[in-house]
Design an enzyme around this catalytic site. Structure first.
Site, short mmCIF file in Angstrom:
data_model
loop_
_atom_site.label_atom_id
_atom_site.label_comp_id
_atom_site.label_asym_id
_atom_site.label_seq_id
_atom_site.Cartn_x
_atom_site.Cartn_y
_atom_site.Cartn_z
N ASP A 1 0.84 -1.21 0.00
CA ASP A 1 0.00 0.00 0.00
C ASP A 1 0.87 1.26 0.00
OD1 ASP A 1 -2.25 1.58 0.04
OD2 ASP A 1 -2.50 1.45 2.22
N CYS B 1 -7.32 -3.85 -5.31
CA CYS B 1 -6.24 -3.90 -4.31
C CYS B 1 -6.92 -3.87 -2.95
CB CYS B 1 -5.26 -2.77 -4.52
SG CYS B 1 -5.99 -1.12 -4.57
N SER B 2 -6.53 -2.91 -2.13
CA SER B 2 -7.21 -2.79 -0.84
C SER B 2 -8.40 -1.83 -0.95
CB SER B 2 -6.26 -2.31 0.24
OG SER B 2 -6.92 -2.19 1.48
N ASP B 3 -8.10 -0.58 -1.40
CA ASP B 3 -9.18 0.40 -1.56
C ASP B 3 -9.65 0.51 -3.00
OD1 ASP B 3 -7.01 1.62 -2.68
OD2 ASP B 3 -6.94 3.30 -1.27
N GLY B 4 -8.95 -0.12 -3.92
CA GLY B 4 -9.36 -0.12 -5.32
C GLY B 4 -9.04 1.16 -6.04
N ALA B 5 -7.97 1.93 -5.59
CA ALA B 5 -7.68 3.22 -6.23
C ALA B 5 -6.18 3.39 -6.51
CB ALA B 5 -8.19 4.36 -5.36
N GLY B 6 -5.34 3.31 -5.46
CA GLY B 6 -3.92 3.61 -5.67
C GLY B 6 -3.22 2.60 -6.54
N ARG B 7 -3.09 1.37 -6.09
CA ARG B 7 -2.39 0.33 -6.88
C ARG B 7 -3.22 -0.10 -8.08
NH1 ARG B 7 -1.09 -3.20 -1.55
NH2 ARG B 7 -2.96 -2.04 -0.90
N GLN C 1 -2.44 7.21 -6.34
CA GLN C 1 -2.51 8.06 -5.16
C GLN C 1 -1.22 8.82 -4.86
OE1 GLN C 1 -3.68 5.28 -2.14
NE2 GLN C 1 -5.87 5.38 -2.68
#
Length: 1001
Positions: A899, A931-937, A976
């Site tokens: 992350d 990913c985790s939040d579905g935005a950065g990676r 991000q």
């Protein structure tokens, strides 16, 4: 005139190497007429044949003899005959063999002949019908020859003065001749040596020997027998011959003194060597030269007294008195002393006890011979001569290893009754020796003392192994009645060769010859003493020739070992080992075998080390090349930024030429016929075996897909990269602009509802109301259409290319699989581990084994492949229990992207992307990325994949920042961090470089 031919041939003849025990006469087949060698071996002639003297070996001819002749042998032919006899003897042939007869007959056929008027012949072996007159003639002639021999050879042995006596002459009594049946004692020493040579055996009854056998004694000059001329070796030969001659004398029943050492039958015994004689008579205490009992005067007085005290001397006839004077003069060293002692008193001698009676065939002659006083005195003096040879022979013997004996023959006594042996028994290989041993010590006995007899049986217990040591030199040939005799079992031995191992490998022949010459010098023997000298690697091998010293190979080896330092100093070689081996086992000596083994081991060791170093070097080189490929691209890009007008222009021109030369046709993709495909079809273009469940395999670097990028696209990419590398602050400015960007519209009211709030993992990333995935509420377990997932459109607003969503929560797992089923998705890209530093990033929404049921969706794990340490691939069967439909879903799980961070290298992510696209190729459904939040990676991966797909499809222009703004219009928070944006640029640059390399040249 030189020495007689038989003497020269047989003196030079070495002892035979016994191949096997002699075969019986019956086994040799029928005797051939005209056989050669009858002068030296009886039994050759048939019953109707006689032995005729041909001047060489003797020839058997039928009676009456009509054709008599002698061979005239030139020096060259004499040498050739010598070599021929040596070869036959070493091979083991005897006169009995037909091969010997043929070879000798062929050699004699080329010699000139001198025909005689009268032939000289003798009867067959053991015949008692000899001419009595001829035998008497040679009996007297034998005595004359003995007198002359003693006169010549005693000064030569340094026992007496070399000045001959004035009255040392003898005449021949033609009227007194011995009776027939006389024994076969040789007339003189040289005749004895000739008759006891290795290849020949003396006949049982004497033939009339030619006159030329006696002539050398009267024609030899004094200087020919000088010790200064002949040296120690000739002395040793003469000592051995004299000792053997005295041992050959046969006594009668009433002899005053026994005159022989070995009482044999008709065959003469093996002559004792000087070494054996020195061992037979033990030397008196003290040095021979310093002992007062061993001076010449005492010896002469004792000999002359014994001669003059004979009771029958006064009754001798005039002719016999001259014979006695002849013998006395032959042994006197001083004429004055001899005349003074010639009238002294003699010593009393008593006959020693006799264990065996004389042979019946010889009794009459011996009884008549006992009455002859001269015969008695000559034989007694011959015995005394043996004692003299005992004491005076030892100083002349070589020192060192000559007295060492290595090989022994087992001696067995025979107690068989006395009988006459047949011809078959004579050749049976076990030789019977009837012997009685007498020894008289002239130097230690007192006057009027009775001599003490010493039995041969007692002496053989300690001395026999030494006397009969060398079975290869001379072979005992006497056979007779076996009563009280000895049985010698002569065993054939394998030919042995000596070797001396040096530290020089290879050893030069010159050095080997020098080493053997030095050994001969130490042993005081000539260089010809060694035969068959060869060099095998670091060793020199040799054989010991027949010699009068009875020296064996073991003696030479011991001498070489004892004088190792002297040999090394003289030759400059390092002697490692010496020993004896059979001839067939000399190819690999111990040092050679050890050296070959060590050489092989060292060679294999070096080869192994070289192979290991080669593998390590190749691996290091490959690693360096692969490791530097990334830096080469950076250097190239840096060069483009430093001098854009040079490298960039050249690369662009090269790209233009390639695209103009080859323009690939657009590939038509077949229509997608089914959303349900097997696992095997997802990983390859064609059919391939399905991987086994939960297996692991190594990854491979996926080559970039053939691109349709044209010249304008290449120009656009190079210009964009050139601008970013030239302007260092452009990246920061772009990122600042992206952070300030606000999407329109950006309302998220549905996501913020109270019933939907628990379904959001992060409040910073909420779906836009205008861009969210709607679930079918009638199929949802909560009767809700909300899920935190956003469709990402590319070029077709009706069909999304991606679905960016958060990692499922425990409460939203059923909603996640419902979205997968309703969107027709077949590929899931997971970019996060399940937890990071104890923080849960995503719920485990698939079964570890078997199947799990999520609402009405049954998920069955089919396989799990670990492609590398960065990612793995799982395959599922997804079944809708309401409709009983089944689909195949593949999950690509990237493990090394955390992350707010970036992967360790762009290469791993690009390989991961290629693997995903290979599975997705030919499909029209969206790819679920989370990913985790579905935005950065997830946003970074979608940005890279979208830009590269546009380039591959031949987009006319490209703007990475604008593409990211397009993504943020559909889902907030895509990419991000600045590092993620920079990573996307680097990944695009490397993939462009890979595409350019993959273009056809």
């Amino acid at each position: 005139m030189g020495p007689p031919l038989p003497l020269l041939l047989l003196l030079l003849l070495p002892p035979p190497l016994p191949r096997a025990l002699p075969a019986p006469a019956s086994a040799r087949g029928r005797q051939l007429p005209g056989r050669l060698g009858c002068l030296f071996e009886d039994g050759l002639c048939g019953s109707l044949e006689t032995c005729v003297n041909d001047g060489v070996f003797g020839r058997c001819q039928k009676v009456p003899v009509m054709d008599t002749y002698r061979y005239e042998v030139p020096p060259g032919a004499l040498l050739h005959l010598k070599v021929t006899l040596q070869k036959l003897s070493r091979t083991g042939f005897t006169w009995q063999d037909d091969y010997t007869q043929r070879v000798i007959a062929q050699e004699l056929a080329n010699l000139p002949k001198a025909y005689l008027w009268h032939g000289e012949a003798s009867g067959p072996a053991r015949s008692l019908q000899q001419n009595a007159d001829n035998e008497k003639w040679f009996s007297l002639e034998r005595e004359v020859a003995l007198a002359k021999t003693l006169r010549r050879y005693l000064p030569y042995l340094e026992l007496l003065s070399q000045t001959p006596t004035a009255n040392a002459h003898s005449r021949i009594d033609h009227e007194t001749r011995p009776a027939k049946g006389e024994d076969s004692s040789p007339e003189n020493i040289l005749t004895y040596v000739a008759h006891t040579s290795a290849l020949t055996y003396p006949p049982a009854t004497r033939a009339k020997y030619p006159d030329n056998l006696l002539r050398p004694f009267s024609r030899l000059q004094p200087d020919e027998l000088s010790p200064k001329v002949d040296g120690d070796i000739d002395k040793q030969k003469l000592i051995a011959a004299l000792g053997a001659y005295t041992a050959q004398r046969l006594p009668g029943e009433n002899d005053p003194e026994p005159r022989y050492l070995v009482h044999g039958s008709a065959r003469a015994p093996r002559p004792f060597s000087a070494t054996a004689l020195s061992q037979r008579w033990p030397p008196p205490p003290g040095d021979a030269k310093d002992s007062p009992s061993m001076d010449d005067d005492t010896l002469l007085q004792s000999l002359l007294k014994d001669l003059q005290q004979n009771s029958e001397v006064d009754r001798l006839g005039p002719l016999k008195e001259e014979k006695a004077d002849s013998v006395a003069g032959a042994i006197q060293s001083d004429p004055a002393e001899g005349s003074q002692e010639s009238h002294g008193r003699g010593a009393e001698g008593q006959p020693r006890e006799q264990t065996d009676a004389p042979e019946t065939m010889l009794q009459d002659h011996r009884l008549s011979e006992v009455d002859d006083p001269v015969y008695k005195e000559v034989n007694r003096l011959s015995f005394q001569l043996g004692d003299l040879l005992k004491d005076y022979g030892s100083p002349l013997l070589p020192e060192g290893p000559l007295l060492e004996k290595s090989s022994r023959e087992e001696i067995k006594k025979s107690e068989q009754p006395e009988e006459v042996l047949s011809s078959e028994e004579e050749t049976a290989g076990v030789e019977h020796v009837r012997s009685r041993t007498y020894s008289k010590d002239l130097f230690e006995r007192k006057p009027n003392s009775e001599p003490q007899p010493r039995r041969l049986e007692d002496q053989f217990q300690n001395r026999a192994p030494e006397l009969w040591e060398d079975e290869e030199s001379l072979k005992l040939a006497a056979q007779g009645p076996p009563s009280g005799g000895l049985q010698l079992e002569v065993q054939p031995s394998e030919e042995q060769q000596g070797y001396i191992l040096t530290g020089n490998n290879p050893l030069s022949p010159e050095k080997g010859k020098q080493l053997m010459d030095q050994v001969a010098h130490i042993l005081r023997v000539p260089s010809s003493f060694f035969a068959d000298i060869k060099v095998l690697g670091p060793a020199v091998t040799f054989k010991v020739s027949a010699n009068i010293q009875n020296m064996t190979t073991a003696d030479v080896i011991k001498a070489a070992a004892d004088n190792k330092d002297q040999l090394e100093k003289a030759t400059g070689l390092t002697i490692l080992q010496s020993g004896i081996r059979p001839k067939g086992k000399l190819k690999l000596l111990p040092h050679q075998e050890e050296q070959e083994d060590s050489t092989k081991f060292i060679l294999l060791t070096f080869l192994s080390i070289a192979c290991i170093l080669g593998v390590l070097l190749a691996s290091s080189l490959a690693y360096c090349l692969r490791h530097n490929s990334h830096y080469k691209l950076k250097d190239k890009l840096s060069g483009l930024g430093a001098d854009p007008s040079a490298d960039a222009t050249e690369a662009y021109q090269e790209l233009c030429r390639q695209r103009m030369a080859i323009r690939p046709q657009d590939r038509s993709e077949g229509p997608h016929t089914s959303r349900i495909n097997s696992v095997s079809s997802q990983f390859s273009d064609g059919p391939m075996p399905s991987p086994s469940a939960r297996s692991s395999t190594s990854s491979w670097s996926e080559e970039p897909v053939q691109s349709n990028m044209d010249i304008s696209t290449g120009h656009m990419i190079l210009a964009y990269m050139e601008d970013h590398l030239k302007n260092k602050n452009r990246l920061e400015k772009e990122w600042e602009a992206l952070c300030a960007y606000q999407a329109e519209p950006n309302s998220s009211l549905v996501a913020q509802r109270e019933e939907n709030a628990p379904k959001n993992r992060s409040l910073a990333v909420l779906t836009y109301d205008h861009s969210r995935i709607l679930l079918k509420s009638q199929n949802s377990h909560g009767s809700s259409d909300y899920i935190n997932a956003s469709p990402i459109m590319d070029h077709d607003p009706r069909n999304p290319a991606y679905i960016a969503t958060q990692g499922p929560l425990p409460a939203t797992v059923a909603d996640f699989w419902q979205m997968v089923w309703e969107s027709g998705c077949a590929v899931i890209v997971m970019l996060t581990p399940l937890s990071e530093n104890g923080v849960r990033q995503c719920h485990h929404y698939w079964p570890d084994e078997g199947s799990n049921l999520y609402h009405v969706y049954e998920v069955n794990l089919v396989s799990e492949h670990i492609w590398c340490q960065d990612f793995l691939v799982r395959s599922f069967y997804l079944k809708n229990l309401q409709t009983n439909e089944t689909r195949t879903v593949t999950q690509f799980h990237f493990l090394s992207w955390y992350d707010q961070g970036v992967p360790s290298s762009t290469r791993s992510l690009l390989d991961f992307r290629r693997k995903v696209n290979k599975c997705y190729r030919g499909r029209s459904c969206p790819i679920i990325v989370h990913c985790s939040d579905g935005a950065g990676r997830s946003g970074t991966y979608v940005l890279i994949d979208m830009v590269l797909n546009k380039m591959a499809k031949g987009a006319k222009e490209i703007d990475i920042a604008a593409t990211l703004e397009h993504l943020r219009d559909q889902r907030p928070g895509m990419v991000q961090t600045k590092e993620q944006f920079e990573f996307a640029l680097t990944a695009v640059a490397e993939e462009v470089n890979a595409i350019l390399k993959a273009l056809p040249q």
